[in-house]
Design a protein around this motif. Structure first.
Motif, PDB file in Angstrom:
ATOM      1  N   SER A   1      -9.577  11.718  -8.572  1.00  0.00           N
ATOM      2  CA  SER A   1     -10.141  10.494  -9.147  1.00  0.00           C
ATOM      3  C   SER A   1     -11.670  10.579  -9.182  1.00  0.00           C
ATOM      4  O   SER A   1     -12.301  10.206 -10.173  1.00  0.00           O
ATOM      5  CB  SER A   1      -9.693   9.290  -8.332  1.00  0.00           C
TER       6      SER A   1
ATOM      7  N   GLU B   1      -7.225  -3.704   0.206  1.00  0.00           N
ATOM      8  CA  GLU B   1      -8.533  -4.338   0.048  1.00  0.00           C
ATOM      9  C   GLU B   1      -9.575  -3.431   0.693  1.00  0.00           C
ATOM     10  O   GLU B   1      -9.338  -2.865   1.763  1.00  0.00           O
ATOM     11  CB  GLU B   1      -8.556  -5.701   0.742  1.00  0.00           C
ATOM     12  N   PRO B   2     -10.718  -3.283   0.056  1.00  0.00           N
ATOM     13  CA  PRO B   2     -11.771  -2.470   0.693  1.00  0.00           C
ATOM     14  C   PRO B   2     -12.231  -3.128   1.984  1.00  0.00           C
ATOM     15  O   PRO B   2     -12.227  -4.352   2.096  1.00  0.00           O
ATOM     16  CB  PRO B   2     -12.892  -2.424  -0.335  1.00  0.00           C
TER      17      PRO B   2
ATOM     18  N   CYS C   1      -9.066   2.969  -1.255  1.00  0.00           N
ATOM     19  CA  CYS C   1      -8.503   1.606  -1.233  1.00  0.00           C
ATOM     20  C   CYS C   1      -7.955   1.218  -2.604  1.00  0.00           C
ATOM     21  O   CYS C   1      -6.894   0.605  -2.700  1.00  0.00           O
ATOM     22  CB  CYS C   1      -9.555   0.604  -0.771  1.00  0.00           C
ATOM     23  N   ARG C   2      -8.673   1.581  -3.662  1.00  0.00           N
ATOM     24  CA  ARG C   2      -8.205   1.254  -5.015  1.00  0.00           C
ATOM     25  C   ARG C   2      -6.884   1.955  -5.312  1.00  0.00           C
ATOM     26  O   ARG C   2      -5.936   1.346  -5.831  1.00  0.00           O
ATOM     27  CB  ARG C   2      -9.272   1.668  -6.041  1.00  0.00           C
TER      28      ARG C   2
ATOM     29  N   SER D   1       0.847  -1.190   0.000  1.00  0.00           N
ATOM     30  CA  SER D   1       0.000   0.000   0.000  1.00  0.00           C
ATOM     31  C   SER D   1       0.883   1.240   0.000  1.00  0.00           C
ATOM     32  O   SER D   1       1.983   1.258   0.543  1.00  0.00           O
ATOM     33  CB  SER D   1      -0.915  -0.007   1.223  1.00  0.00           C
TER      34      SER D   1
ATOM     35  N   LYS E   1     -13.824   3.327  -1.123  1.00  0.00           N
ATOM     36  CA  LYS E   1     -13.497   2.430  -2.243  1.00  0.00           C
ATOM     37  C   LYS E   1     -12.395   3.033  -3.120  1.00  0.00           C
ATOM     38  O   LYS E   1     -11.442   2.343  -3.507  1.00  0.00           O
ATOM     39  CB  LYS E   1     -14.738   2.157  -3.089  1.00  0.00           C
ATOM     40  N   VAL E   2     -12.527   4.326  -3.436  1.00  0.00           N
ATOM     41  CA  VAL E   2     -11.517   4.986  -4.280  1.00  0.00           C
ATOM     42  C   VAL E   2     -10.176   5.031  -3.554  1.00  0.00           C
ATOM     43  O   VAL E   2      -9.132   4.746  -4.152  1.00  0.00           O
ATOM     44  CB  VAL E   2     -11.981   6.404  -4.682  1.00  0.00           C
TER      45      VAL E   2
END
Length: 196
Positions: A14, A114-115, A108-109, A3, A105-106
């Motif tokens: 984003s 991982e979410p 984590c991506r 990460s 979610k964004v």
């Protein structure tokens, strides 16, 4: 995959690039338009405005009236709208929850994580507190009614001494046996003056 540190600016960029910000903005606007309290407050403010209630207002053009109304009411209407928007954004069950989940979610991506799993759902109670209170109240009322019935029905309560004495006298007369002695109300037996 390791990460990395993701900045808030990267997450925002984003969200802007993929159209999420625009979609959220449209949802907020739709909910503000549907807010009946906002509509009523704004209409009341317009009806009570100095611009519309001054003599000669009917002679002004729509454009002039609109500009003057905007100058008079813009700040107070925007303050109310801003408060309503923040309530929507911070709502933990509606749009606010959706925004939080989308940002997570964004993030984590972008960071390669991982979410997080969805929060564990608690089992729903079979009865709710209000229903339990109503059931307890109903049970209590039924219990009180049963007690009242026990008191009011002579067959189910204990008989007093005088009632028992009267019952025995009645039975003695029916059976035709005057020899049977019945106690007086004070519990003593009557004296018999039998001649022998």
């Amino acid at each position: 995959m390791g990460s990395r540190v993701v900045t808030p600016e990267e997450v925002l960029e984003s969200l802007m690039n993929d159209g999420t910000i625009d979609a959220i903005r449209m949802k907020i606007i739709a909910q503000l338009k549907a807010n009946e309290d906002m509509k009523k407050n704004t209409m009341m403010m317009v009806e009570q405005s100095k611009v519309l209630n001054t003599p000669g207002a009917e002679k002004k053009t729509k454009r002039e009236l609109f500009d003057e109304l905007r100058r008079e009411l813009e700040t107070s209407v925007l303050e109310k709208a801003s408060k309503a928007v923040w309530e929507l954004i911070l709502d933990s069950s509606g749009l606010g929850k959706e925004i939080t989940e989308t940002v997570e979610k964004v993030y984590c991506r972008l960071s390669g994580q991982e979410p997080p799993p969805p929060p564990a759902l608690l089992p729903l109670p079979t009865t709710y507190p209000q229903e339990e209170n109503e059931k307890e109240s109903k049970d209590k009322q039924e219990g009180e009614k049963a007690k009242e019935m026990d008191i009011s029905e002579p067959s189910s309560r204990k008989r007093t001494f005088s009632e028992m004495n009267a019952l025995e006298k009645a039975e003695a007369v029916e059976n035709g046996s005057p020899d049977r002695t019945v106690a007086s109300e004070d519990g003593t037996l009557p004296s018999t003056n039998a001649k022998t």
